[in-house]
Design a protein around this motif. Structure first.
Motif, PDB file in Angstrom:
ATOM      1  N   LEU A 250     -30.393  40.527 -38.052  1.00  0.00           N
ATOM      2  CA  LEU A 250     -30.762  40.493 -39.725  1.00  0.00           C
ATOM      3  C   LEU A 250     -32.241  40.690 -40.330  1.00  0.00           C
ATOM      4  O   LEU A 250     -32.631  41.585 -40.891  1.00  0.00           O
ATOM      5  CB  LEU A 250     -30.209  39.269 -40.129  1.00  0.00           C
ATOM      6  N   HIS A 251     -32.958  39.935 -39.028  1.00  0.00           N
ATOM      7  CA  HIS A 251     -34.493  39.680 -39.077  1.00  0.00           C
ATOM      8  C   HIS A 251     -35.036  41.415 -38.866  1.00  0.00           C
ATOM      9  O   HIS A 251     -35.610  41.592 -39.483  1.00  0.00           O
ATOM     10  CB  HIS A 251     -35.438  38.938 -38.381  1.00  0.00           C
ATOM     11  N   VAL A 252     -34.376  42.036 -37.814  1.00  0.00           N
ATOM     12  CA  VAL A 252     -35.218  43.558 -37.072  1.00  0.00           C
ATOM     13  C   VAL A 252     -34.809  44.619 -37.811  1.00  0.00           C
ATOM     14  O   VAL A 252     -36.080  44.724 -38.671  1.00  0.00           O
ATOM     15  CB  VAL A 252     -34.551  43.889 -36.059  1.00  0.00           C
ATOM     16  N   SER A 253     -33.775  44.151 -39.115  1.00  0.00           N
ATOM     17  CA  SER A 253     -33.113  45.146 -39.950  1.00  0.00           C
ATOM     18  C   SER A 253     -34.025  45.032 -40.892  1.00  0.00           C
ATOM     19  O   SER A 253     -34.262  46.310 -41.961  1.00  0.00           O
ATOM     20  CB  SER A 253     -32.105  45.127 -40.225  1.00  0.00           C
ATOM     21  N   ALA A 254     -34.459  43.558 -41.288  1.00  0.00           N
ATOM     22  CA  ALA A 254     -35.322  43.695 -43.034  1.00  0.00           C
ATOM     23  C   ALA A 254     -36.453  43.956 -42.508  1.00  0.00           C
ATOM     24  O   ALA A 254     -37.283  45.105 -43.390  1.00  0.00           O
ATOM     25  CB  ALA A 254     -35.221  42.232 -43.072  1.00  0.00           C
ATOM     26  N   VAL A 255     -37.377  44.327 -41.111  1.00  0.00           N
ATOM     27  CA  VAL A 255     -38.233  44.156 -40.872  1.00  0.00           C
ATOM     28  C   VAL A 255     -38.799  45.833 -41.110  1.00  0.00           C
ATOM     29  O   VAL A 255     -39.363  46.830 -42.004  1.00  0.00           O
ATOM     30  CB  VAL A 255     -39.487  43.734 -40.201  1.00  0.00           C
ATOM     31  N   VAL A 256     -37.918  46.640 -40.018  1.00  0.00           N
ATOM     32  CA  VAL A 256     -37.655  47.777 -40.568  1.00  0.00           C
ATOM     33  C   VAL A 256     -37.500  48.934 -41.404  1.00  0.00           C
ATOM     34  O   VAL A 256     -37.994  49.516 -41.934  1.00  0.00           O
ATOM     35  CB  VAL A 256     -36.228  48.542 -38.958  1.00  0.00           C
ATOM     36  N   ALA A 257     -36.526  47.891 -42.358  1.00  0.00           N
ATOM     37  CA  ALA A 257     -36.597  48.338 -43.791  1.00  0.00           C
ATOM     38  C   ALA A 257     -37.068  48.791 -44.534  1.00  0.00           C
ATOM     39  O   ALA A 257     -37.871  49.265 -44.880  1.00  0.00           O
ATOM     40  CB  ALA A 257     -35.359  48.181 -44.359  1.00  0.00           C
ATOM     41  N   ALA A 258     -38.129  46.718 -44.613  1.00  0.00           N
ATOM     42  CA  ALA A 258     -39.237  47.369 -45.586  1.00  0.00           C
ATOM     43  C   ALA A 258     -40.669  48.161 -44.858  1.00  0.00           C
ATOM     44  O   ALA A 258     -41.055  48.711 -46.049  1.00  0.00           O
ATOM     45  CB  ALA A 258     -39.958  45.921 -45.029  1.00  0.00           C
ATOM     46  N   ALA A 259     -40.700  48.220 -43.743  1.00  0.00           N
ATOM     47  CA  ALA A 259     -41.914  49.612 -43.883  1.00  0.00           C
ATOM     48  C   ALA A 259     -41.122  50.839 -43.979  1.00  0.00           C
ATOM     49  O   ALA A 259     -41.992  51.293 -44.349  1.00  0.00           O
ATOM     50  CB  ALA A 259     -41.798  49.528 -41.341  1.00  0.00           C
ATOM     51  N   TYR A 260     -40.178  51.023 -43.552  1.00  0.00           N
ATOM     52  CA  TYR A 260     -39.441  52.838 -43.719  1.00  0.00           C
ATOM     53  C   TYR A 260     -39.994  52.761 -45.153  1.00  0.00           C
ATOM     54  O   TYR A 260     -40.444  53.609 -45.748  1.00  0.00           O
ATOM     55  CB  TYR A 260     -38.398  52.377 -43.708  1.00  0.00           C
ATOM     56  N   PHE A 261     -38.932  52.358 -45.793  1.00  0.00           N
ATOM     57  CA  PHE A 261     -39.369  51.793 -47.958  1.00  0.00           C
ATOM     58  C   PHE A 261     -40.243  52.169 -48.328  1.00  0.00           C
ATOM     59  O   PHE A 261     -40.876  53.130 -48.639  1.00  0.00           O
ATOM     60  CB  PHE A 261     -38.209  51.342 -48.702  1.00  0.00           C
ATOM     61  N   VAL A 262     -41.569  50.657 -47.841  1.00  0.00           N
ATOM     62  CA  VAL A 262     -42.505  51.057 -48.270  1.00  0.00           C
ATOM     63  C   VAL A 262     -43.871  52.332 -47.160  1.00  0.00           C
ATOM     64  O   VAL A 262     -44.747  52.655 -48.712  1.00  0.00           O
ATOM     65  CB  VAL A 262     -43.462  49.623 -47.785  1.00  0.00           C
ATOM     66  N   ALA A 263     -43.109  52.428 -46.387  1.00  0.00           N
ATOM     67  CA  ALA A 263     -44.532  54.091 -45.876  1.00  0.00           C
ATOM     68  C   ALA A 263     -43.582  55.535 -46.644  1.00  0.00           C
ATOM     69  O   ALA A 263     -44.622  56.182 -46.693  1.00  0.00           O
ATOM     70  CB  ALA A 263     -44.363  53.286 -44.422  1.00  0.00           C
ATOM     71  N   LEU A 264     -42.459  54.734 -46.721  1.00  0.00           N
ATOM     72  CA  LEU A 264     -41.411  56.516 -47.491  1.00  0.00           C
ATOM     73  C   LEU A 264     -42.456  56.675 -49.491  1.00  0.00           C
ATOM     74  O   LEU A 264     -43.057  57.212 -49.338  1.00  0.00           O
ATOM     75  CB  LEU A 264     -40.802  56.299 -47.608  1.00  0.00           C
TER      76      LEU A 264
END
Length: 464
Positions: free
Chosen positions: A322-336
């Motif tokens: 849950l936590h790793v997915s949230a961090v990765v998803a947030a970084a992915y969409f913010v960078a995009l």
């Protein structure tokens, strides 16, 4: 009786006794007709061959299942001769498949997939048993035979602060005085709890960190076996952690040699981040926020932990998918989104690839910062596979992705297969992927043009 005429029957008009001819096989000489089991086995083999031929790449996830089955079998058996026998039987099955359907024969046309699958399954099963056996031999530590109290001098391997319990947990590499023979020259790993008051004088708390050499008096106990059949087996967990004993410190602690200068570790950074969060956010909220930010749960009060457990929310405190997915998803969409603001980059770069790289860096950094525990590494590996699939334009959720992540974890930490964390995590992911890839779910989520009332009523099965 001698004058009784012989009535010709069948294919013998002369009335002579039936004798099998050299060019024709009698019915009872045919193995397929003699036993229905032979025909059933042949039909089953043909069905298996057709199934394997049609499955294609969907056969690969079963290798992870067979690898895990080998690990489970090793734990189910209890002695080396049983492990050797199981591995030998697996190798005999692989050899038998080659002997039954040899290369260069007609089996290359009608049994090639079945032969390949049998050999691969047998070898992967044997590899699973061999990997967990090798892991046990490499990291396993023989526990001490009895409780002891003695003064030890050890190298600090790890430090875990537990303010809620008013103690610090140290993992030390020591040589125990009771060891004899070869054991006297080998370092033993022990874990001791040191009261905070023993570290409160003369800046001792800051000196007792990873890399320091300390001397203290300890009371050590062998790792405890399970209290009830099927309960948590701490002795088994300690074996695979390399712990020979656990206990507590008695009296003061002395620093023999301080840690090297500039030897900052990820663990020290984790402690600093946890202390910073608790200093900015007071009370229970600060301790829980520190657990989310750094993975340090030692400051959570017992009452808060019990409240979380009663509410069924304890799993939220353990850094995992849950936590790793949230961090990765947030970084992915913010960078995009940020990269899309610059036309020069958007026209020259594949933004999903760049965003996936940013998400991967964020996920790996968060995994290392929170201690790189097995559940966190497992979640990070799965997230990396999803990012690679997104960057390549492939389906991100598939059984092959789950199999690769499971194989990665089982090769590095095969003992995690018998833990509830591994089993529940992968069972949940398998259920989600199986449901999302089923025909009703795909039909339900298929993109189509329809009236808005149908879209709103689709979750309830309503149609206009």
């Amino acid at each position: 009786m001698r004058d009784t005429p012989i009535i010709p029957m069948g294919d013998n008009p002369a009335g002579e006794p039936d004798t099998p001819s050299a060019g024709r096989e009698a019915p009872w000489q045919s193995a397929a007709r003699l036993s229905s089991a032979g025909g059933a086995a042949t039909a089953l083999a043909e069905r298996a061959e057709r199934f394997l031929s049609d499955a294609g790449f969907d056969r690969a996830p079963w290798l992870a299942v067979l690898f895990g089955a080998g690990i489970f079998t090793w734990f189910a058996l209890h002695s080396p001769w049983q492990w050797v026998s199981a591995i030998g039987i697996s190798l005999m099955v692989a050899i038998g498949a080659v002997a039954l359907w040899p290369y260069g024969s007609a089996a290359d046309d009608n049994r090639s997939h079945l032969r390949r699958a049998t050999i691969a399954c047998a070898l992967v099963f044997a590899a699973g048993m061999a990997v967990i056996w090798a892991r046990s031999e490499m990291v396993g530590a023989e526990p001490i035979s009895r409780p002891v109290i003695e003064r030890v001098e050890g190298f600090v391997l790890d430090r875990e602060d537990q303010p809620a319990e008013e103690r610090v947990r140290l993992t030390l590499a020591v040589r125990l005085a009771g060891d004899a023979g070869e054991a006297a020259h080998q370092a033993r790993k022990i874990r001791v709890n040191v009261p905070e008051r023993a570290l409160a004088r003369d800046g001792l708390n800051a000196a007792v960190v990873e890399g320091a050499v300390v001397r203290l008096r300890v009371r050590l106990m062998p790792p405890a076996p399970p209290m009830l059949p099927g309960a948590y087996d701490f002795a088994r967990a300690a074996w695979f952690k390399g712990l020979a004993a656990t206990g507590s410190a008695l009296g003061d602690i002395e620093v023999v040699r301080p840690a090297p200068e500039g030897g900052g570790t990820i663990r020290s950074l984790q402690r600093s981040l946890s202390a910073h969060v608790r200093a900015r956010v007071s009370g229970s909220a600060g301790t829980i926020a520190a657990a989310f930010a750094s993975g340090d749960r030692g400051a959570i009060a017992r009452s808060d932990a019990e409240a979380m457990r009663d509410a069924g929310l304890t799993h939220l405190l353990a850094i995992s998918g849950l936590h790793v997915s949230a961090v990765v998803a947030a970084a992915y969409f913010v960078a995009l989104r940020l990269l899309a603001l610059f036309p020069a980059l958007a026209l020259r770069l594949r933004l999903p690839v760049a965003a996936a790289a940013c998400g991967a860096l964020a996920g790996i950094g968060y995994t290392l910062l929170t201690g790189a525990q097995v559940p966190t590494v497992r979640a990070c590996a799965a997230a990396m596979l999803v990012l690679i699939a997104l960057a390549m334009g492939r389906d991100a959720l598939s059984l092959r992705m789950v199999a690769v992540a499971a194989g990665f974890v089982l090769i590095l930490w095969p003992e995690s297969a018998i833990g509830p964390s591994f089993q529940m995590s992968f069972s949940a992911v398998l259920a989600i992927i199986a449901l999302s890839s089923s025909r009703p779910a795909r039909a339900f989520m298929r993109a189509r043009e329809e009236p808005w009332i149908n879209i709103c009523g689709r979750p309830f099965g309503c149609k206009q």
